[in-house]
Scaffold this active site. Structure first.
Site, PDB file in Angstrom:
ATOM      1  N   GLU A 182      -0.956  -1.115  -0.677  1.00 55.07           N
ATOM      2  CA  GLU A 182       0.173  -1.557  -1.521  1.00 55.07           C
ATOM      3  C   GLU A 182       0.422  -3.038  -1.347  1.00 55.07           C
ATOM      4  O   GLU A 182       0.680  -3.762  -2.304  1.00 55.07           O
ATOM      5  CB  GLU A 182       1.436  -0.764  -1.169  1.00 55.07           C
ATOM      6  CG  GLU A 182       2.584  -0.981  -2.158  1.00 55.07           C
ATOM      7  CD  GLU A 182       3.467  -2.186  -1.841  1.00 55.07           C
ATOM      8  OE1 GLU A 182       4.288  -2.541  -2.694  1.00 55.07           O
ATOM      9  OE2 GLU A 182       3.311  -2.793  -0.753  1.00 55.07           O
ATOM     10  N   GLU A 183       0.337  -3.497  -0.105  1.00 52.11           N
ATOM     11  CA  GLU A 183       0.675  -4.891   0.193  1.00 52.11           C
ATOM     12  C   GLU A 183      -0.281  -5.868  -0.505  1.00 52.11           C
ATOM     13  O   GLU A 183       0.004  -7.041  -0.612  1.00 52.11           O
ATOM     14  CB  GLU A 183       0.659  -5.135   1.711  1.00 52.11           C
ATOM     15  CG  GLU A 183       1.696  -4.339   2.496  1.00 52.11           C
ATOM     16  CD  GLU A 183       3.133  -4.835   2.321  1.00 52.11           C
ATOM     17  OE1 GLU A 183       3.348  -5.821   1.597  1.00 52.11           O
ATOM     18  OE2 GLU A 183       4.041  -4.219   2.909  1.00 52.11           O
ATOM     19  N   ASP A 214      10.295   3.486  -0.776  1.00 52.58           N
ATOM     20  CA  ASP A 214       9.964   2.165  -0.250  1.00 52.58           C
ATOM     21  C   ASP A 214      11.123   1.641   0.598  1.00 52.58           C
ATOM     22  O   ASP A 214      12.086   2.360   0.836  1.00 52.58           O
ATOM     23  CB  ASP A 214       9.685   1.227  -1.433  1.00 52.58           C
ATOM     24  CG  ASP A 214       8.661   0.176  -1.078  1.00 52.58           C
ATOM     25  OD1 ASP A 214       8.903  -0.574  -0.116  1.00 52.58           O
ATOM     26  OD2 ASP A 214       7.616   0.091  -1.752  1.00 52.58           O
TER      27      ASP A 214
HETATM   28 CO    CO Z   1       5.795  -5.016   2.470  1.00 54.90          CO
END
Ligand code: CO
Length: 327
Positions: free
Chosen positions: A191-192, A214
């Site tokens: 995701e990052e 999140d």
């Molecule tokens: Co992050």
């Protein structure tokens, strides 16, 4: 708390989430019918049920650094994996996958505030390139150290972003008594680096609705940037961020379930950032998608801080959504 500590401690920079996946797989396997790991490394856990398909996603990866060059004196130069702030790097500890420890510092002929990552290095205690190369290689990754600790009802650690989301999703699945939908708990990768895992996972799962779990930055510390979100007031229903706007169906569903769960919650409209939701909603013919966040201070530092009551409320919220199912 022990489960949370285990999930947080697992080594998992973007693209190398294997250890985190192992922990989560062991924890969740007896609560679901089928587990798959796709080509992107996403952990896809299916609990068969009636009705429409609901996918919940939390991401396993963490920010870190990657070795780019080793100099003659054995100092290791590096690049960022994900959103690494130079300010948060100086004199911090890092840990490589093989257990090797190091300290990041900077070229002191420059002022610390002027140093980007290109003026920094990792000191791994080696005296020469040869000695360093016995321990690390170009392309090896390391993550930041930041031991888990509690401060009253607050907890601080590295990688609350987003292992606290993984923990909440896992806990919600464990506590769910009756699944009101065909349910997928998905733990995503990378995701990052731009929501890479979630995109592929959603193509495989083909959900009717997707909810990402999140963390979100808050505005409740001294002279902070203006954000209408604080620790201790409950998880958020995120209306928007830099990557998406909530789907009307998800919006209705989430507000209904938050009320039914009887939890404290906050409504969030972020002007920046992105979540897996942004990728998931654009897969297939489009997916009704949204995010719920656990408020978090000091994101992308080794001291990411959350409120444990918010975490508990998030678990109740997720459980309610799983049990109620979607129209
Ligand atoms: Co992050």
């Amino acid at each position: 708390m022990e489960t949370l500590k285990k999930i947080i401690a697992a080594f998992g920079p973007s693209g190398r989430e294997d250890a985190v996946r192992e922990v989560l797989k062991e924890e969740i396997k007896q609560y679901v019918d089928e587990i798959k790991i796709d080509n992107m490394g996403n952990l896809i856990c299916h609990k068969k049920g009636e009705g429409k398909r609901l996918m919940m996603a939390a991401r396993m990866d963490e920010i870190g650094v990657i070795v780019t060059y080793i100099d003659d004196k054995g100092f290791v130069r590096f690049a960022a994996v994900g959103g690494v702030s130079p300010f948060n790097c100086i004199n911090r500890g890092v840990r490589f996958e093989n257990g090797l420890r190091g300290v990041i510092s900077y070229e002191t002929k420059n002022a610390a505030k002027d140093c980007g990552l290109d003026k920094m290095y990792i000191d791994i205690g080696a005296a020469s390139r040869e000695e360093a190369e016995e321990k690390v290689k170009i392309g090896d990754m390391a993550v930041f150290e930041g031991e888990f600790k509690t401060m009253g009802r607050r907890a601080a650690s590295k990688t609350m972003d987003d292992r606290i989301g993984c923990y909440a999703l896992l806990a919600a699945v464990k506590r769910t008594e009756k699944f009101g939908c065909d349910f997928y708990a998905v733990f995503t990768t990378q995701e990052e680096l731009g929501m890479r895992g979630a995109k592929v996972a959603a193509v495989n799962v083909k959900p009717d609705m997707a909810i990402a779990i999140d963390v979100s930055g808050v505005g409740d510390t001294p002279e902070s940037r203006i954000v209408d979100l604080k620790l201790g007031a409950g998880p958020s229903i995120k209306i928007k961020d830099g990557s998406y706007i909530i789907h009307p169906k998800s919006r209705e569903f989430m507000f209904k379930c938050a009320k039914e769960a009887g939890i404290d919650y906050q409504v969030e409209a972020a002007s920046f950032g992105g979540t897996d939701t942004g990728a998931i909603m654009l897969t297939g013919a489009g997916v009704a998608a949204a995010t719920t966040s656990i408020p978090c201070r000091y994101i992308h530092s080794p001291q990411e801080t959350v409120d444990l009551d918010d975490v508990e409320n998030e678990i109740k919220f997720l459980k309610q959504m799983i049990e109620s199912g979607i129209e």
